[in-house]
Design an enzyme around this catalytic site. Structure first.
Site, PDB file in Angstrom:
ATOM      1  N   ALA B  74       0.836  -1.206   0.000  1.00 25.77           N
ATOM      2  CA  ALA B  74       0.000   0.000   0.000  1.00 25.77           C
ATOM      3  C   ALA B  74       0.870   1.256   0.000  1.00 25.77           C
ATOM      4  O   ALA B  74       1.975   1.273   0.553  1.00 25.77           O
ATOM      5  CB  ALA B  74      -0.897  -0.009   1.234  1.00 25.77           C
ATOM      6  N   MET B 137       2.637  -1.477   4.162  1.00 22.02           N
ATOM      7  CA  MET B 137       2.969  -0.329   3.322  1.00 22.02           C
ATOM      8  C   MET B 137       4.168  -0.641   2.425  1.00 22.02           C
ATOM      9  O   MET B 137       5.169  -1.201   2.870  1.00 22.02           O
ATOM     10  CB  MET B 137       3.272   0.902   4.184  1.00 22.02           C
ATOM     11  CG  MET B 137       2.135   1.322   5.123  1.00 22.02           C
ATOM     12  SD  MET B 137       0.575   1.715   4.275  1.00 22.02           S
ATOM     13  CE  MET B 137       0.993   3.254   3.457  1.00 22.02           C
ATOM     14  N   CYS B 138       4.064  -0.238   1.186  1.00 20.38           N
ATOM     15  CA  CYS B 138       5.132  -0.449   0.212  1.00 20.38           C
ATOM     16  C   CYS B 138       6.467   0.115   0.691  1.00 20.38           C
ATOM     17  O   CYS B 138       7.508  -0.520   0.556  1.00 20.38           O
ATOM     18  CB  CYS B 138       4.725   0.218  -1.109  1.00 20.38           C
ATOM     19  SG  CYS B 138       6.015   0.361  -2.347  1.00 20.38           S
ATOM     20  N   PHE B 139       6.415   1.309   1.266  1.00 17.83           N
ATOM     21  CA  PHE B 139       7.664   1.960   1.671  1.00 17.83           C
ATOM     22  C   PHE B 139       8.251   1.361   2.947  1.00 17.83           C
ATOM     23  O   PHE B 139       9.342   1.724   3.357  1.00 17.83           O
ATOM     24  CB  PHE B 139       7.449   3.476   1.823  1.00 17.83           C
ATOM     25  CG  PHE B 139       7.427   4.180   0.495  1.00 17.83           C
ATOM     26  CD1 PHE B 139       8.579   4.722  -0.035  1.00 17.83           C
ATOM     27  CD2 PHE B 139       6.265   4.247  -0.248  1.00 17.83           C
ATOM     28  CE1 PHE B 139       8.583   5.348  -1.265  1.00 17.83           C
ATOM     29  CE2 PHE B 139       6.242   4.868  -1.486  1.00 17.83           C
ATOM     30  CZ  PHE B 139       7.404   5.427  -2.006  1.00 17.83           C
TER      31      PHE B 139
END
Lengths: 131, 243
Positions: B74, B137-139
Protein backbone atom coordinates in the site's frame (compact mmCIF):
# COMPACT_ATOMS: atom_id res chain seq x y z
CA UNK A 1 14.86 -27.50 -25.40
CA UNK A 2 11.52 -27.18 -23.61
CA UNK A 3 9.31 -30.30 -23.46
CA UNK A 4 7.94 -31.27 -26.88
CA UNK A 5 4.96 -33.14 -25.45
CA UNK A 6 2.93 -29.94 -25.14
CA UNK A 7 2.10 -26.64 -26.85
CA UNK A 8 2.78 -23.05 -25.89
CA UNK A 9 1.39 -19.52 -26.00
CA UNK A 10 3.59 -16.49 -26.68
CA UNK A 11 2.50 -15.29 -23.23
CA UNK A 12 4.41 -18.27 -21.79
CA UNK A 13 1.67 -20.70 -20.79
CA UNK A 14 1.91 -24.37 -21.77
CA UNK A 15 -0.82 -26.97 -22.36
CA UNK A 16 -0.32 -30.74 -22.26
CA UNK A 17 -3.15 -32.78 -23.76
CA UNK A 18 -3.99 -36.26 -22.53
CA UNK A 19 -7.17 -37.70 -24.01
CA UNK A 20 -10.06 -35.30 -23.52
CA UNK A 21 -8.36 -33.26 -20.81
CA UNK A 22 -5.28 -31.10 -20.60
CA UNK A 23 -3.00 -29.66 -17.94
CA UNK A 24 -2.05 -25.98 -18.16
CA UNK A 25 0.91 -24.27 -16.55
CA UNK A 26 3.50 -21.58 -17.13
CA UNK A 27 6.98 -22.05 -18.52
CA UNK A 28 10.31 -21.81 -16.77
CA UNK A 29 10.88 -18.60 -18.74
CA UNK A 30 7.75 -17.01 -17.27
CA UNK A 31 8.74 -18.04 -13.77
CA UNK A 32 12.23 -16.69 -14.20
CA UNK A 33 11.01 -13.48 -15.83
CA UNK A 34 8.71 -12.78 -12.89
CA UNK A 35 10.91 -13.95 -10.08
CA UNK A 36 14.46 -13.17 -11.23
CA UNK A 37 15.41 -16.66 -10.15
CA UNK A 38 14.38 -16.07 -6.53
CA UNK A 39 11.65 -18.58 -5.76
CA UNK A 40 10.45 -16.49 -2.82
CA UNK A 41 9.63 -13.64 -5.21
CA UNK A 42 6.36 -15.30 -6.27
CA UNK A 43 3.84 -14.25 -3.66
CA UNK A 44 0.25 -14.84 -4.81
CA UNK A 45 -1.63 -16.90 -7.36
CA UNK A 46 -5.36 -16.74 -8.01
CA UNK A 47 -6.85 -19.71 -9.85
CA UNK A 48 -10.43 -20.18 -11.11
CA UNK A 49 -13.23 -22.17 -9.57
CA UNK A 50 -13.80 -25.71 -10.82
CA UNK A 51 -16.62 -25.66 -13.34
CA UNK A 52 -15.71 -22.36 -14.98
CA UNK A 53 -15.84 -22.40 -18.77
CA UNK A 54 -12.92 -20.77 -20.57
CA UNK A 55 -12.64 -19.51 -24.13
CA UNK A 56 -9.46 -19.70 -26.20
CA UNK A 57 -6.91 -17.26 -24.78
CA UNK A 58 -9.13 -16.21 -21.88
CA UNK A 59 -7.50 -15.08 -18.65
CA UNK A 60 -8.20 -17.71 -16.01
CA UNK A 61 -6.06 -16.40 -13.18
CA UNK A 62 -3.39 -14.03 -12.03
CA UNK A 63 0.01 -14.43 -10.49
CA UNK A 64 1.94 -11.86 -8.51
CA UNK A 65 5.64 -11.67 -7.92
CA UNK A 66 7.27 -9.15 -5.62
CA UNK A 67 7.27 -6.67 -8.47
CA UNK A 68 4.54 -7.52 -11.00
CA UNK A 69 1.05 -8.92 -11.45
CA UNK A 70 0.62 -10.98 -14.62
CA UNK A 71 -2.36 -12.68 -16.24
CA UNK A 72 -2.64 -16.45 -16.73
CA UNK A 73 -4.23 -17.33 -20.09
CA UNK A 74 -5.59 -20.62 -21.36
CA UNK A 75 -4.19 -21.84 -24.68
CA UNK A 76 -7.39 -23.75 -25.52
CA UNK A 77 -11.06 -23.53 -24.56
CA UNK A 78 -12.56 -25.89 -22.03
CA UNK A 79 -14.10 -26.36 -18.62
CA UNK A 80 -11.98 -26.26 -15.50
CA UNK A 81 -12.24 -29.68 -13.84
CA UNK A 82 -9.40 -29.44 -11.33
CA UNK A 83 -6.93 -26.96 -9.91
CA UNK A 84 -3.59 -27.89 -8.44
CA UNK A 85 -4.35 -27.75 -4.71
CA UNK A 86 -0.71 -27.30 -3.75
CA UNK A 87 0.12 -24.24 -5.80
CA UNK A 88 -1.57 -21.35 -4.01
CA UNK A 89 0.23 -22.14 -0.75
CA UNK A 90 3.46 -23.40 -2.29
CA UNK A 91 4.42 -21.16 -5.18
CA UNK A 92 7.99 -22.40 -4.92
CA UNK A 93 6.81 -25.47 -6.83
CA UNK A 94 6.65 -23.28 -9.93
CA UNK A 95 10.36 -22.56 -9.64
CA UNK A 96 11.26 -26.13 -8.76
CA UNK A 97 9.24 -27.95 -11.41
CA UNK A 98 7.10 -25.82 -13.76
CA UNK A 99 6.56 -28.73 -16.18
CA UNK A 100 5.03 -31.43 -13.98
CA UNK A 101 4.33 -30.67 -10.32
CA UNK A 102 3.78 -27.02 -11.25
CA UNK A 103 0.65 -27.52 -13.35
CA UNK A 104 -2.00 -24.95 -12.48
CA UNK A 105 -5.35 -26.18 -13.82
CA UNK A 106 -6.80 -29.17 -15.62
CA UNK A 107 -9.50 -28.53 -18.22
CA UNK A 108 -11.90 -30.73 -20.13
CA UNK A 109 -11.17 -29.68 -23.67
CA UNK A 110 -13.78 -28.06 -25.88
CA UNK A 111 -11.37 -28.40 -28.78
CA UNK A 112 -8.12 -30.17 -29.52
CA UNK A 113 -7.18 -27.83 -32.36
CA UNK A 114 -3.62 -26.81 -31.57
CA UNK A 115 -2.95 -25.25 -34.96
CA UNK A 116 -2.77 -21.74 -33.50
CA UNK A 117 -0.37 -22.74 -30.72
CA UNK A 118 3.39 -22.94 -30.75
CA UNK A 119 5.21 -26.25 -30.52
CA UNK A 120 8.40 -26.47 -28.49
CA UNK A 121 10.54 -25.50 -31.46
CA UNK A 122 8.38 -22.49 -32.21
CA UNK A 123 8.41 -21.42 -28.59
CA UNK A 124 12.21 -21.67 -28.45
CA UNK A 125 12.40 -19.54 -31.58
CA UNK A 126 10.12 -16.96 -30.01
CA UNK A 127 12.33 -16.75 -26.93
CA UNK A 128 15.43 -16.50 -29.08
CA UNK A 129 13.90 -13.60 -31.00
CA UNK A 130 13.24 -11.72 -27.76
CA UNK A 131 16.82 -11.94 -26.55
CA UNK B 1 17.09 7.71 -32.44
CA UNK B 2 14.92 8.27 -29.35
CA UNK B 3 11.50 6.70 -29.15
CA UNK B 4 8.69 9.24 -28.91
CA UNK B 5 6.25 8.82 -26.05
CA UNK B 6 3.19 10.83 -25.13
CA UNK B 7 3.37 12.80 -21.88
CA UNK B 8 0.16 13.35 -19.91
CA UNK B 9 0.27 15.44 -16.74
CA UNK B 10 -2.73 15.56 -14.40
CA UNK B 11 -2.00 17.15 -11.04
CA UNK B 12 -4.57 16.79 -8.29
CA UNK B 13 -6.86 14.31 -10.01
CA UNK B 14 -9.47 12.16 -8.22
CA UNK B 15 -8.40 8.65 -7.20
CA UNK B 16 -10.90 6.80 -9.40
CA UNK B 17 -9.84 8.80 -12.45
CA UNK B 18 -6.15 8.21 -11.78
CA UNK B 19 -6.58 4.45 -11.63
CA UNK B 20 -9.16 4.31 -14.40
CA UNK B 21 -6.97 6.25 -16.82
CA UNK B 22 -3.96 4.04 -16.13
CA UNK B 23 -6.04 0.94 -16.87
CA UNK B 24 -7.49 2.58 -19.98
CA UNK B 25 -3.96 3.25 -21.24
CA UNK B 26 -2.93 -0.32 -20.38
CA UNK B 27 -5.82 -2.03 -22.15
CA UNK B 28 -5.80 0.09 -25.35
CA UNK B 29 -3.54 -1.95 -27.58
CA UNK B 30 -3.08 0.82 -30.13
CA UNK B 31 -2.43 3.52 -27.54
CA UNK B 32 0.85 5.38 -27.98
CA UNK B 33 3.39 4.59 -25.29
CA UNK B 34 2.56 7.04 -22.55
CA UNK B 35 4.22 8.52 -19.49
CA UNK B 36 1.90 10.05 -16.94
CA UNK B 37 2.86 12.39 -14.14
CA UNK B 38 0.10 12.85 -11.60
CA UNK B 39 -0.89 13.57 -8.05
CA UNK B 40 -4.02 12.91 -6.02
CA UNK B 41 -6.86 14.92 -4.59
CA UNK B 42 -7.83 14.08 -1.95
CA UNK B 43 -4.82 12.33 -0.43
CA UNK B 44 -5.39 8.64 -1.09
CA UNK B 45 -4.15 5.30 0.19
CA UNK B 46 -3.82 2.70 -2.57
CA UNK B 47 -3.80 -1.00 -1.79
CA UNK B 48 -1.79 -3.42 -3.91
CA UNK B 49 -3.91 -5.63 -6.16
CA UNK B 50 -3.55 -8.74 -4.01
CA UNK B 51 -3.38 -7.14 -0.58
CA UNK B 52 -5.87 -8.04 2.10
CA UNK B 53 -7.73 -5.04 3.49
CA UNK B 54 -7.16 -6.36 6.99
CA UNK B 55 -3.40 -6.49 6.46
CA UNK B 56 -3.17 -2.71 5.98
CA UNK B 57 -4.09 -0.99 9.26
CA UNK B 58 -3.58 2.38 7.59
CA UNK B 59 -6.91 2.02 5.79
CA UNK B 60 -8.60 3.05 9.05
CA UNK B 61 -6.73 6.38 9.09
CA UNK B 62 -6.68 7.18 5.39
CA UNK B 63 -9.44 9.34 3.97
CA UNK B 64 -9.79 7.96 0.47
CA UNK B 65 -8.78 4.39 -0.43
CA UNK B 66 -8.42 2.68 -3.82
CA UNK B 67 -7.12 -0.70 -4.89
CA UNK B 68 -4.50 -0.57 -7.66
CA UNK B 69 -4.34 -2.90 -10.63
CA UNK B 70 -0.61 -3.30 -9.91
CA UNK B 71 0.83 -5.45 -7.17
CA UNK B 72 3.02 -4.70 -4.19
CA UNK B 73 2.23 -2.90 -0.96
CA UNK B 74 0.00 0.00 0.00
CA UNK B 75 1.05 3.59 -0.67
CA UNK B 76 -0.22 6.78 0.90
CA UNK B 77 -0.30 9.23 -1.97
CA UNK B 78 0.52 12.46 -0.21
CA UNK B 79 3.54 14.67 -0.72
CA UNK B 80 4.66 12.67 -3.72
CA UNK B 81 4.95 12.62 -7.48
CA UNK B 82 3.21 9.59 -8.97
CA UNK B 83 4.08 8.39 -12.44
CA UNK B 84 3.06 5.59 -14.78
CA UNK B 85 4.58 4.14 -17.91
CA UNK B 86 2.18 2.26 -20.18
CA UNK B 87 3.48 0.61 -23.34
CA UNK B 88 3.75 -2.60 -25.27
CA UNK B 89 5.68 -5.37 -23.53
CA UNK B 90 8.14 -5.42 -26.42
CA UNK B 91 9.18 -1.81 -25.81
CA UNK B 92 12.91 -1.72 -24.96
CA UNK B 93 11.94 -0.39 -21.54
CA UNK B 94 10.40 -3.75 -20.68
CA UNK B 95 12.29 -6.46 -22.54
CA UNK B 96 13.84 -9.19 -20.41
CA UNK B 97 13.21 -9.86 -16.76
CA UNK B 98 10.84 -7.75 -14.71
CA UNK B 99 13.74 -6.85 -12.45
CA UNK B 100 15.73 -5.52 -15.41
CA UNK B 101 12.95 -3.12 -16.34
CA UNK B 102 12.91 -1.82 -12.78
CA UNK B 103 16.63 -1.23 -12.90
CA UNK B 104 16.32 0.81 -16.13
CA UNK B 105 13.65 3.07 -14.66
CA UNK B 106 15.33 3.41 -11.29
CA UNK B 107 18.73 4.23 -12.72
CA UNK B 108 17.13 7.05 -14.70
CA UNK B 109 15.35 8.32 -11.59
CA UNK B 110 18.57 8.10 -9.60
CA UNK B 111 20.22 10.33 -12.20
CA UNK B 112 17.45 12.90 -11.81
CA UNK B 113 17.74 12.81 -8.03
CA UNK B 114 21.49 13.27 -8.21
CA UNK B 115 20.77 16.71 -9.63
CA UNK B 116 19.03 17.53 -6.37
CA UNK B 117 21.99 16.33 -4.33
CA UNK B 118 20.32 13.03 -3.44
CA UNK B 119 22.55 9.99 -3.78
CA UNK B 120 20.00 7.25 -4.49
CA UNK B 121 21.15 3.67 -5.00
CA UNK B 122 19.53 0.29 -5.55
CA UNK B 123 18.96 -1.50 -2.26
CA UNK B 124 20.32 -4.76 -3.73
CA UNK B 125 20.90 -6.95 -0.69
CA UNK B 126 19.67 -6.72 2.86
CA UNK B 127 16.90 -4.71 4.48
CA UNK B 128 16.19 -1.00 4.27
CA UNK B 129 16.30 1.09 7.44
CA UNK B 130 12.71 2.09 6.63
CA UNK B 131 11.40 -1.48 6.75
CA UNK B 132 8.57 -1.95 9.26
CA UNK B 133 6.72 -5.22 9.73
CA UNK B 134 2.95 -5.40 9.90
CA UNK B 135 1.92 -2.16 8.17
CA UNK B 136 1.45 -3.54 4.65
CA UNK B 137 2.97 -0.33 3.32
CA UNK B 138 5.13 -0.45 0.21
CA UNK B 139 7.66 1.96 1.67
CA UNK B 140 8.07 -0.27 4.71
CA UNK B 141 9.15 -3.26 2.61
CA UNK B 142 12.36 -2.83 0.64
CA UNK B 143 13.21 -5.12 -2.28
CA UNK B 144 16.53 -5.40 -4.12
CA UNK B 145 15.37 -3.22 -7.03
CA UNK B 146 14.20 -0.36 -4.80
CA UNK B 147 15.85 3.05 -4.69
CA UNK B 148 17.09 4.09 -1.28
CA UNK B 149 18.97 7.03 0.13
CA UNK B 150 20.18 7.32 3.67
CA UNK B 151 19.44 3.59 3.82
CA UNK B 152 15.68 4.28 3.54
CA UNK B 153 13.29 3.61 0.68
CA UNK B 154 12.18 6.68 -1.25
CA UNK B 155 10.71 5.33 -4.49
CA UNK B 156 7.98 2.68 -4.72
CA UNK B 157 7.13 0.79 -7.91
CA UNK B 158 4.86 -1.97 -9.16
CA UNK B 159 3.84 -3.43 -12.50
CA UNK B 160 0.88 -5.03 -14.22
CA UNK B 161 1.47 -7.20 -17.30
CA UNK B 162 -1.54 -8.11 -19.39
CA UNK B 163 -2.42 -8.67 -23.03
CA UNK B 164 1.09 -7.98 -24.26
CA UNK B 165 1.24 -4.62 -22.51
CA UNK B 166 2.82 -3.36 -19.31
CA UNK B 167 1.80 -0.70 -16.79
CA UNK B 168 4.55 0.46 -14.45
CA UNK B 169 3.44 2.51 -11.44
CA UNK B 170 5.93 4.61 -9.53
CA UNK B 171 5.79 6.84 -6.48
CA UNK B 172 8.56 9.28 -5.57
CA UNK B 173 8.32 10.72 -2.08
CA UNK B 174 8.71 14.48 -1.76
CA UNK B 175 7.72 14.64 1.88
CA UNK B 176 6.43 12.55 4.72
CA UNK B 177 3.10 10.87 5.39
CA UNK B 178 1.63 10.03 8.77
CA UNK B 179 1.11 6.47 7.52
CA UNK B 180 4.61 5.86 6.23
CA UNK B 181 6.90 6.80 9.09
CA UNK B 182 10.61 7.27 8.65
CA UNK B 183 11.08 6.88 4.89
CA UNK B 184 13.41 8.77 2.55
CA UNK B 185 12.06 12.01 1.09
CA UNK B 186 13.45 14.49 -1.41
CA UNK B 187 12.67 17.52 0.74
CA UNK B 188 15.43 16.40 3.10
CA UNK B 189 17.81 17.60 0.38
CA UNK B 190 15.56 20.04 -1.47
CA UNK B 191 13.24 21.83 0.97
CA UNK B 192 10.08 23.07 -0.67
CA UNK B 193 10.42 20.84 -3.73
CA UNK B 194 7.06 20.10 -5.35
CA UNK B 195 5.94 17.66 -8.02
CA UNK B 196 5.83 20.33 -10.69
CA UNK B 197 9.48 21.16 -10.14
CA UNK B 198 10.57 17.53 -10.02
CA UNK B 199 8.80 16.54 -13.25
CA UNK B 200 11.13 18.34 -15.71
CA UNK B 201 14.15 16.85 -13.99
CA UNK B 202 12.68 13.38 -14.45
CA UNK B 203 11.91 14.08 -18.10
CA UNK B 204 15.51 15.10 -18.74
CA UNK B 205 16.72 11.89 -17.10
CA UNK B 206 14.25 9.72 -19.02
CA UNK B 207 15.35 11.35 -22.28
CA UNK B 208 18.99 10.71 -21.55
CA UNK B 209 18.89 7.32 -19.85
CA UNK B 210 15.87 5.66 -21.47
CA UNK B 211 16.42 7.18 -24.93
CA UNK B 212 12.96 8.70 -25.00
CA UNK B 213 11.50 11.86 -26.50
CA UNK B 214 8.21 13.28 -25.29
CA UNK B 215 5.24 14.94 -26.94
CA UNK B 216 2.97 16.72 -24.51
CA UNK B 217 -0.54 15.36 -24.88
CA UNK B 218 -3.85 14.79 -23.16
CA UNK B 219 -6.09 11.72 -22.93
CA UNK B 220 -8.29 11.30 -25.97
CA UNK B 221 -12.05 11.69 -25.43
CA UNK B 222 -12.34 7.91 -25.74
CA UNK B 223 -9.63 7.38 -23.12
CA UNK B 224 -11.35 9.83 -20.76
CA UNK B 225 -14.66 8.05 -21.18
CA UNK B 226 -13.05 4.67 -20.65
CA UNK B 227 -11.19 6.01 -17.60
CA UNK B 228 -14.52 7.04 -16.09
CA UNK B 229 -16.01 3.61 -16.79
CA UNK B 230 -13.05 1.69 -15.44
CA UNK B 231 -12.42 4.08 -12.58
CA UNK B 232 -15.65 3.27 -10.81
CA UNK B 233 -14.36 -0.18 -9.92
CA UNK B 234 -11.34 1.14 -8.02
CA UNK B 235 -13.43 2.79 -5.33
CA UNK B 236 -16.21 0.20 -5.28
CA UNK B 237 -16.40 -1.38 -1.81
CA UNK B 238 -16.69 -4.89 -3.27
CA UNK B 239 -13.40 -4.41 -5.13
CA UNK B 240 -11.69 -2.59 -2.26
CA UNK B 241 -12.56 -5.34 0.19
CA UNK B 242 -12.36 -8.26 -2.21
CA UNK B 243 -9.56 -9.69 -0.12
Amino acid sequence: MRPNDRHYLPSHEWIKITGDTALIGITDFAVDELSSGNEGDLVYCDLPEVGRTLEDGETFGEIESVKAVADLNTPLAGEVVEINPAIEDHLEILSEDPWDRGWLIKIKLATKDTSKLLDAEGYEALLASQN
Amino acid sequence: MPRTWRLITTWGAPPAFNMGLDEALLERRDAPPTLRFYSWSPDTLSLGYFQRWADVPGTARAGAVVRRITGGGAIHHVNELTFSFSASADDPLYVGKVADSYCRVHKAIAAALAGLGVEATLLCDGAAASDVAGTGMCFHAGTPQDLVWGGRKGVGSAQRRTGGRVLHHGSIKLGTSPLEGDIATLREAAPGLDAGALAPRLLDAFREHLDLAFEVGVPTPEERERARELGARYVDPSFLRRR
